[in-house]
Design a protein around this motif. Structure first.
Motif, PDB file in Angstrom:
ATOM      1  N   TYR A  23     -31.644  13.549 -65.421  1.00  0.00           N
ATOM      2  CA  TYR A  23     -31.289  12.884 -64.175  1.00  0.00           C
ATOM      3  C   TYR A  23     -29.794  12.592 -64.117  1.00  0.00           C
ATOM      4  O   TYR A  23     -29.195  12.199 -65.111  1.00  0.00           O
ATOM      5  CB  TYR A  23     -32.067  11.580 -64.025  1.00  0.00           C
ATOM      6  CG  TYR A  23     -33.549  11.814 -63.878  1.00  0.00           C
ATOM      7  CD1 TYR A  23     -34.096  12.091 -62.642  1.00  0.00           C
ATOM      8  CD2 TYR A  23     -34.393  11.802 -64.979  1.00  0.00           C
ATOM      9  CE1 TYR A  23     -35.446  12.331 -62.498  1.00  0.00           C
ATOM     10  CE2 TYR A  23     -35.747  12.039 -64.847  1.00  0.00           C
ATOM     11  CZ  TYR A  23     -36.263  12.305 -63.604  1.00  0.00           C
ATOM     12  OH  TYR A  23     -37.601  12.552 -63.471  1.00  0.00           O
ATOM     13  N   TYR A  26     -26.771   9.992 -59.629  1.00  0.00           N
ATOM     14  CA  TYR A  26     -27.141   9.891 -58.221  1.00  0.00           C
ATOM     15  C   TYR A  26     -28.646   9.920 -58.012  1.00  0.00           C
ATOM     16  O   TYR A  26     -29.122   9.762 -56.901  1.00  0.00           O
ATOM     17  CB  TYR A  26     -26.469  11.009 -57.423  1.00  0.00           C
ATOM     18  CG  TYR A  26     -24.973  10.952 -57.557  1.00  0.00           C
ATOM     19  CD1 TYR A  26     -24.230   9.983 -56.897  1.00  0.00           C
ATOM     20  CD2 TYR A  26     -24.305  11.844 -58.382  1.00  0.00           C
ATOM     21  CE1 TYR A  26     -22.856   9.906 -57.040  1.00  0.00           C
ATOM     22  CE2 TYR A  26     -22.936  11.787 -58.525  1.00  0.00           C
ATOM     23  CZ  TYR A  26     -22.214  10.809 -57.854  1.00  0.00           C
ATOM     24  OH  TYR A  26     -20.858  10.747 -58.010  1.00  0.00           O
ATOM     25  N   GLU A  27     -29.399  10.166 -59.072  1.00  0.00           N
ATOM     26  CA  GLU A  27     -30.856  10.156 -59.030  1.00  0.00           C
ATOM     27  C   GLU A  27     -31.338   9.034 -59.938  1.00  0.00           C
ATOM     28  O   GLU A  27     -31.401   9.208 -61.150  1.00  0.00           O
ATOM     29  CB  GLU A  27     -31.436  11.461 -59.555  1.00  0.00           C
ATOM     30  CG  GLU A  27     -31.003  12.695 -58.845  1.00  0.00           C
ATOM     31  CD  GLU A  27     -31.500  13.921 -59.592  1.00  0.00           C
ATOM     32  OE1 GLU A  27     -32.487  14.500 -59.140  1.00  0.00           O
ATOM     33  OE2 GLU A  27     -30.906  14.259 -60.625  1.00  0.00           O
ATOM     34  N   THR A  29     -34.281   6.660 -61.119  1.00  0.00           N
ATOM     35  CA  THR A  29     -35.707   6.375 -61.136  1.00  0.00           C
ATOM     36  C   THR A  29     -35.892   5.138 -61.997  1.00  0.00           C
ATOM     37  O   THR A  29     -35.565   5.136 -63.185  1.00  0.00           O
ATOM     38  CB  THR A  29     -36.507   7.555 -61.713  1.00  0.00           C
ATOM     39  OG1 THR A  29     -36.285   8.689 -60.884  1.00  0.00           O
ATOM     40  CG2 THR A  29     -37.986   7.241 -61.766  1.00  0.00           C
ATOM     41  N   LEU A  85     -32.566   8.195 -54.315  1.00  0.00           N
ATOM     42  CA  LEU A  85     -31.751   9.415 -54.280  1.00  0.00           C
ATOM     43  C   LEU A  85     -30.555   9.172 -53.373  1.00  0.00           C
ATOM     44  O   LEU A  85     -30.722   8.886 -52.191  1.00  0.00           O
ATOM     45  CB  LEU A  85     -32.571  10.593 -53.736  1.00  0.00           C
ATOM     46  CG  LEU A  85     -33.824  10.947 -54.536  1.00  0.00           C
ATOM     47  CD1 LEU A  85     -34.613  12.013 -53.801  1.00  0.00           C
ATOM     48  CD2 LEU A  85     -33.447  11.414 -55.909  1.00  0.00           C
ATOM     49  N   ASP A  86     -29.377   9.305 -53.945  1.00  0.00           N
ATOM     50  CA  ASP A  86     -28.139   9.066 -53.195  1.00  0.00           C
ATOM     51  C   ASP A  86     -28.231   7.748 -52.449  1.00  0.00           C
ATOM     52  O   ASP A  86     -28.576   6.746 -53.036  1.00  0.00           O
ATOM     53  CB  ASP A  86     -27.830  10.224 -52.251  1.00  0.00           C
ATOM     54  CG  ASP A  86     -27.554  11.513 -53.010  1.00  0.00           C
ATOM     55  OD1 ASP A  86     -27.898  12.566 -52.483  1.00  0.00           O
ATOM     56  OD2 ASP A  86     -26.996  11.459 -54.123  1.00  0.00           O
ATOM     57  N   ARG A  90     -36.651   7.217 -51.451  1.00  0.00           N
ATOM     58  CA  ARG A  90     -37.870   7.980 -51.256  1.00  0.00           C
ATOM     59  C   ARG A  90     -39.038   7.157 -51.819  1.00  0.00           C
ATOM     60  O   ARG A  90     -38.963   6.684 -52.944  1.00  0.00           O
ATOM     61  CB  ARG A  90     -37.775   9.302 -52.015  1.00  0.00           C
ATOM     62  CG  ARG A  90     -38.957  10.223 -51.742  1.00  0.00           C
ATOM     63  CD  ARG A  90     -38.777  11.507 -52.483  1.00  0.00           C
ATOM     64  NE  ARG A  90     -39.089  11.288 -53.895  1.00  0.00           N
ATOM     65  CZ  ARG A  90     -38.787  12.123 -54.852  1.00  0.00           C
ATOM     66  NH1 ARG A  90     -38.144  13.237 -54.593  1.00  0.00           N
ATOM     67  NH2 ARG A  90     -39.115  11.866 -56.094  1.00  0.00           N
TER      68      ARG A  90
END
Length: 91
Positions: A23, A26-27, A29, A85-86, A90
């Motif tokens: 990852y 910018y991603e 989780t 994300l960015d 989501r």
């Protein structure tokens, strides 16, 4: 009642044949989980799938220098996950 407070199950490090996803900054989780009876927020550094299961390499907070960071199998019944994300989120 779902035993949502059970400890997360440690996963083995991926073998050489596993397809590991790394990852970027910018991603993000984020995974909330319990390890050894303590609550942590984990930030995923990488993931892989094996036998239909998803494993995350998690850096655990609030004390990453003293926490049991490592590979954990993802379990939606015991963990809460948020993926960013960015600038968008989501579900």
């Amino acid at each position: 009642m779902i035993d949502a407070w059970r400890d997360a199950e440690a996963a083995p490090a991926p073998d050489k044949t596993a397809r590991v996803r790394r990852y970027s900054p910018y991603e993000v989780t984020r995974v909330n989980l319990i390890v050894n009876g303590d609550s942590y927020t984990g930030i995923a550094r990488a993931s892989y799938e094996a036998a239909g299961r998803l494993a995350y390499s998690l850096l655990l907070w609030p004390r990453p220098d003293r926490s049991p960071s490592g590979w954990y199998w993802y379990d939606p019944a015991r963990m809460r996950r948020r993926i960013y994300l960015d600038a968008g989120i989501r579900p």
